[in-house]
Design a protein around this motif. Structure first.
Motif, PDB file in Angstrom:
ATOM      1  N   MET A   5      48.465  26.916 -47.898  1.00  0.00           N
ATOM      2  CA  MET A   5      48.967  25.281 -47.788  1.00  0.00           C
ATOM      3  C   MET A   5      49.049  25.181 -46.389  1.00  0.00           C
ATOM      4  O   MET A   5      48.839  24.008 -45.827  1.00  0.00           O
ATOM      5  CB  MET A   5      50.419  25.513 -48.404  1.00  0.00           C
ATOM      6  N   ALA A   6      49.240  26.177 -45.373  1.00  0.00           N
ATOM      7  CA  ALA A   6      49.301  25.867 -43.988  1.00  0.00           C
ATOM      8  C   ALA A   6      48.075  25.595 -43.452  1.00  0.00           C
ATOM      9  O   ALA A   6      47.650  24.510 -42.524  1.00  0.00           O
ATOM     10  CB  ALA A   6      49.728  26.933 -43.216  1.00  0.00           C
ATOM     11  N   VAL A   7      47.018  26.047 -43.893  1.00  0.00           N
ATOM     12  CA  VAL A   7      45.631  25.789 -43.545  1.00  0.00           C
ATOM     13  C   VAL A   7      45.143  24.320 -43.939  1.00  0.00           C
ATOM     14  O   VAL A   7      44.815  23.529 -43.283  1.00  0.00           O
ATOM     15  CB  VAL A   7      44.627  26.780 -44.380  1.00  0.00           C
ATOM     16  N   LEU A   8      45.626  23.801 -45.282  1.00  0.00           N
ATOM     17  CA  LEU A   8      45.471  22.471 -45.713  1.00  0.00           C
ATOM     18  C   LEU A   8      46.385  21.599 -44.819  1.00  0.00           C
ATOM     19  O   LEU A   8      45.796  20.481 -44.316  1.00  0.00           O
ATOM     20  CB  LEU A   8      46.018  22.395 -47.149  1.00  0.00           C
ATOM     21  N   HIS A   9      47.452  21.894 -44.447  1.00  0.00           N
ATOM     22  CA  HIS A   9      48.272  21.050 -43.791  1.00  0.00           C
ATOM     23  C   HIS A   9      47.644  20.958 -42.368  1.00  0.00           C
ATOM     24  O   HIS A   9      47.768  19.938 -41.825  1.00  0.00           O
ATOM     25  CB  HIS A   9      49.674  21.545 -43.655  1.00  0.00           C
ATOM     26  N   ALA A  10      47.289  21.803 -41.613  1.00  0.00           N
ATOM     27  CA  ALA A  10      46.485  21.908 -40.460  1.00  0.00           C
ATOM     28  C   ALA A  10      45.353  20.945 -40.331  1.00  0.00           C
ATOM     29  O   ALA A  10      45.040  20.195 -39.525  1.00  0.00           O
ATOM     30  CB  ALA A  10      45.998  23.338 -39.776  1.00  0.00           C
ATOM     31  N   ASP A  11      44.494  21.080 -41.599  1.00  0.00           N
ATOM     32  CA  ASP A  11      43.168  20.370 -41.582  1.00  0.00           C
ATOM     33  C   ASP A  11      43.694  18.739 -41.908  1.00  0.00           C
ATOM     34  O   ASP A  11      43.133  17.855 -41.197  1.00  0.00           O
ATOM     35  CB  ASP A  11      42.462  20.694 -42.858  1.00  0.00           C
ATOM     36  N   ILE A  12      44.805  18.550 -42.538  1.00  0.00           N
ATOM     37  CA  ILE A  12      45.128  17.120 -42.625  1.00  0.00           C
ATOM     38  C   ILE A  12      45.790  16.433 -41.431  1.00  0.00           C
ATOM     39  O   ILE A  12      45.459  15.357 -40.912  1.00  0.00           O
ATOM     40  CB  ILE A  12      46.408  17.038 -43.751  1.00  0.00           C
TER      41      ILE A  12
END
Length: 292
Positions: A118-125
């Motif tokens: 989820m942190a990876v997704l948030h960083a991408d967003i």
């Protein structure tokens, strides 16, 4: 209040635990609200003066009617990552401001530095948002106080001991209502454009102590029994993704003996202290005894 304009704010995740309160906060501040929901029947849970739109983050073009004429968006990402870039491009084509409910993945504390999809997704967003040039504010709530309802309420309602791993792990649970109040404030005032805020509760408490606090609110002692990580994995099998289980166990393990990361962001933005877990538990006591 120095509102940016009178155009409506679009709230995604409008029936969720944060989004639903953001809707009320914005309405109370005199800001017109649009709610994005996936299922038409969910509209019944929203105030009558909210403009409801049916849309899905996995279908970016479905957002266009809700975005037309909007001034700002609260983005709560609840979908797989594949359409994130396309959704943000669509937001940028219609609105000037976005407030993104992210996570504290940049925070230099062991609790928040464990492998976490989820942190990876948030960083991408966040990268996609930055690339658009939108006025943006990033909100990074830590551990939600309301997690206690999902995790511990079933055993408490049944009068059983709460069995859980890493009772000595410390966190600073933040009240969902405080997160929502901060989101509404940053959506409707210019002062927070460009801000990046980690939102926490005011106290570092072990998980075992959190149960004591909840017990005090209920007027009874809640027994706590330490569960091994392997037992927790078996408990979650088939209901929680393995990656989420791995992240939680690693985070709790890293938090043992480490005071929780605490910020003043809630107080700085709202002009009052964040609610304590004791306040949250008192306000939600019936949900631990009778259900939601």
């Amino acid at each position: 209040m120095n509102q940016t304009d009178i155009r409506p704010v679009l709230v995604t995740g409008a029936t969720g635990r944060v989004g639903r309160v953001v809707v009320n906060e914005l309405l109370d501040a005199g800001v017109p609200v649009r709610a994005l929901i996936r299922r038409p029947e969910a509209a019944a849970t929203l105030p009558a003066n909210v403009e409801v739109h049916i849309g899905d983050l996995t279908v970016p073009e479905s957002l266009d009617p809700a975005l037309k004429g909007a001034g700002a968006v609260l983005l709560v990402w609840t979908a797989p990552p594949q359409t994130a870039e396309a959704v943000i491009e669509r937001l940028a084509a219609h609105v000037r401001r976005i407030v993104f409910l992210s996570s504290p993945h940049r925070t230099p504390h062991p609790f928040f530095q464990q492998p976490n999809p989820m942190a990876v997704l948030h960083a991408d967003i966040e990268r996609h948002i930055a690339a658009t040039g939108l006025e943006s504010t990033i909100l990074r709530p830590g551990m939600f106080a309301s997690n206690a309802l999902a995790w511990w309420a079933p055993a408490i309602r049944a009068g059983q001991a709460v069995r859980w791993p890493y009772g000595a792990a410390e966190s600073a649970p933040v009240d969902d209502r405080d997160i929502a109040a901060v989101a509404a404030r940053t959506l409707s005032q210019d002062a927070y454009v460009g801000g990046d805020y980690v939102l926490t509760g005011p106290e570092s408490l072990t998980q075992a102590t959190q149960l004591d606090v909840i017990g005090d609110a209920l007027g009874r002692r809640i027994a706590f029994e330490e569960m091994t990580p392997d037992e927790f994995r078996r408990l979650c099998a088939g209901t929680v993704p393995d990656s989420a289980v791995d992240m939680l166990l690693a985070a709790w393990s890293a938090a043992v003996g480490q005071p929780a990361y605490i910020t003043t962001a809630v107080a700085d933005i709202l002009g009052r202290q964040p609610r304590t877990l004791r306040q949250w538990a008192a306000d939600h006591a019936t949900e631990f005894t009778q259900g939601p």
